[in-house]
Design an enzyme around this catalytic site. Structure first.
Site: not given
Length: 562
Positions: A84, A476
């Site tokens: 990520d 996130s």
């Protein structure tokens, strides 16, 4: 006489009508005596391109080596991972959430086709954890998850750093709060080695949930990635997997509605990532357990927010390990306060209470990482499920209280993350703005990418309390500020978020759990008639298939809900 535990592998190893299969097993080094031993698939999300995963092969080898101590055969298997942190803000981020399904599908495929008797899975990065969990639920044979562990903190000028420090540094550089040299040094020192991002971001959130649910060994979620304790945990795993095989304890004996509720309660007390919502929904649906957005909201309404952990707080998971006594001490505290249920079964063969009863008690006078329930950071949880004309099927907000509980602002609409990022970095976002990033949902993204860049740029530019951001994408675990994601229906599917125009008034009320467009119903209907569906951004390959199959965020973004 030892109990026979090779219930699946014997379909290959003890079947005399499979000579070619036996030849291949001899070819990989198996001896005659090995054909009667239980076989364990040791699944690792190892790959070299990401600090969260780079060390998992070493841990996997320790697990394999320990197998012979318990008369088991271990076979190392790799599945994929997507970073990520590296893909954030790029087209690569579209693959992040979809990778969860590939992980689950690939593990299911190998374990089922090779008839392994049990699974030990070693995930590292965010989507690894729910991916391996979904796989072992589908397989439902004795399984243990070993978390790869958190990264150590970085340091620069005596200040503790982590991955979000790098993202926020760009906003600070662009607003002249730090020099170019300081900016470069923050980047160089934010990630000092192996392990998952250190705060209460998605990886640590999901690891804490899974340990509390009982599918990990005690301390797994808080033991640092490079510690001696993590290696010892790997060595112990063969003893516990054999015990599970002997007692035929399977994931669905452990993963129940009560254990899921335990996991979510702990994560919300700790200030966990909003990503827990889609992952828990997906895990529950895979296990055929009735658990919805309303259950998550009910929990968040009832449990206090007591974890002073990044991104909204000050500390990292390594501090929980060194100063608190690890996640078991927090579980013990919440059990004693009546928040968690202690009678849930775990992979040790014991209950959750039995696992943690001898853990150290938290000393609230010597640390401020975990606050007492009587004096919490916030009386209730930070996760809010918001409904309204913008999100009639739900959306997810992360409101710690630092941002305030209500925001009314003027919409500034962007049809991609890049457009929004450029506007923030070029100082085109003014206080009082509600940034709208749309067409980035599960289908429209595709893949529902995370919005860490824009939230970090907002914080770095000093706009954290002055603007809000709403999106049909995700955030996130490192995101903070007044942010609302997972807006359902998404723009691609014709949701109201697709109809918002620049200058519209938007009201977000976290206390009343509403998010509304201040436009008359007749005007919304008029805009809806004029709206035209957009084409999929991807028309081949995996993301095309994913966008055709994926469910909404409110249903966990799973791909097998036909």
């Amino acid at each position: 006489m030892e109990k026979k535990i090779n219930n699946f592998s014997k379909k290959i190893t003890e079947n005399t009508e499979l000579p070619a299969a036996h030849s291949m097993l001899y070819a990989i080094g198996m001896k005659d005596s090995d054909f009667y031993k239980a076989q364990i698939g040791i699944v690792s999300n190892w790959y070299e391109g990401n600090p969260c995963n780079i060390h998992l092969n070493q841990l996997s080898k320790i697990v394999k080596k320990s197998m012979s101590n318990n008369n088991l055969i271990g076979f190392q298997i790799n599945t994929i991972g997507i970073s990520d942190g590296i893909t954030m803000g790029t087209s690569g981020m579209m693959y992040s959430l979809p990778s969860r399904e590939i992980i689950a599908d690939s593990i299911e495929s190998v374990i089922n086709s090779h008839f392994y008797d049990g699974v030990i899975a070693l995930p590292g990065c965010d989507k690894n954890l729910p991916g391996v969990t979904m796989a072992i639920i589908r397989l439902n044979r004795p399984s243990i998850i070993i978390y790869g562990g958190s990264i150590s903190p970085g340091y620069y000028k005596g200040k503790k750093l982590d991955i979000v420090s790098s993202f926020e540094a760009l906003g600070k550089k662009n607003t002249y709060k730090i020099t170019k040299k300081e900016y470069k040094n923050i980047i160089k020192h934010s990630c000092p080695g192996p392990g998952a991002c250190g705060g209460m971001y998605t990886a640590n959130t999901m690891a804490s949930i899974l340990e509390t649910m009982g599918i990990m060994l005690p301390y797994s979620s808080s033991t640092p990635s490079t510690s001696t304790e993590k290696k010892i945990e790997c060595k112990k795993s063969s003893f516990y997997i054999k015990k599970l095989l002997e007692q035929n304890i399977c994931p669905l004996d452990i993963i129940t509605k009560n254990s899921i509720e335990n996991g979510v309660k702990l994560a919300i007390c700790m200030g966990g990532s909003t990503n827990l919502v889609i992952h828990i929904l997906a895990i529950a649906k895979t296990a055929k357990i009735n658990f919805s957005l309303k259950d998550i909201q009910n929990i968040s309404d009832k449990v206090p927010f007591i974890g002073n952990l990044k991104p909204s707080g000050s500390y990292l998971m390594n501090d929980v390990h060194s100063s608190i006594g690890g996640i078991p001490s927090i579980i013990k505290y919440l059990l004693n306060k009546g928040i968690l249920l202690g009678d849930c079964l775990t992979v040790t063969g014991k209950t959750l209470y039995e696992n943690v009863k001898n853990s150290p008690d938290i000393n609230f006078k010597k640390q401020n990482i975990i606050f007492p329930i009587e004096n919490p950071i916030k009386e209730n949880g930070h996760i809010k499920i918001l409904y309204g004309n913008i999100s009639p099927k739900g959306s997810v907000a992360k409101i710690t209280g630092k941002e305030g509980n209500k925001f009314c602002g003027i919409a500034k609409v962007f049809n991609s993350e890049n457009e929004a990022n450029n506007a923030i970095l070029n100082n085109k976002i003014k206080p009082g703005t509600v940034i709208v990033i749309r067409y980035v949902g599960p289908k429209g993204g595709p893949g529902m990418p995370e919005m860490l860049k824009p939230t970090s740029y907002i914080m770095g530019a000093g706009l954290g309390e002055k603007v809000a951001l709403i999106t049909d994408g995700r955030f996130s675990g490192g995101s903070h500020g007044f942010v609302v994601g997972h807006i359902t229906p998404e723009a691609y599917s014709g949701g109201v978020i697709a109809l918002i125009k620049n200058g519209d008034s938007i009201v977000i009320d976290a206390e009343n759990k509403t998010i509304n467009l201040n436009v008359k119903k007749e005007e919304i209907e008029k805009r809806k008639k004029l709206w035209k569906p957009t084409l999929l951004k991807i028309n081949n390959g995996y993301l095309y298939k994913y966008s055709k199959l994926v469910s909404s965020a409110s249903n966990g973004c799973i791909t097998d809900e036909l």
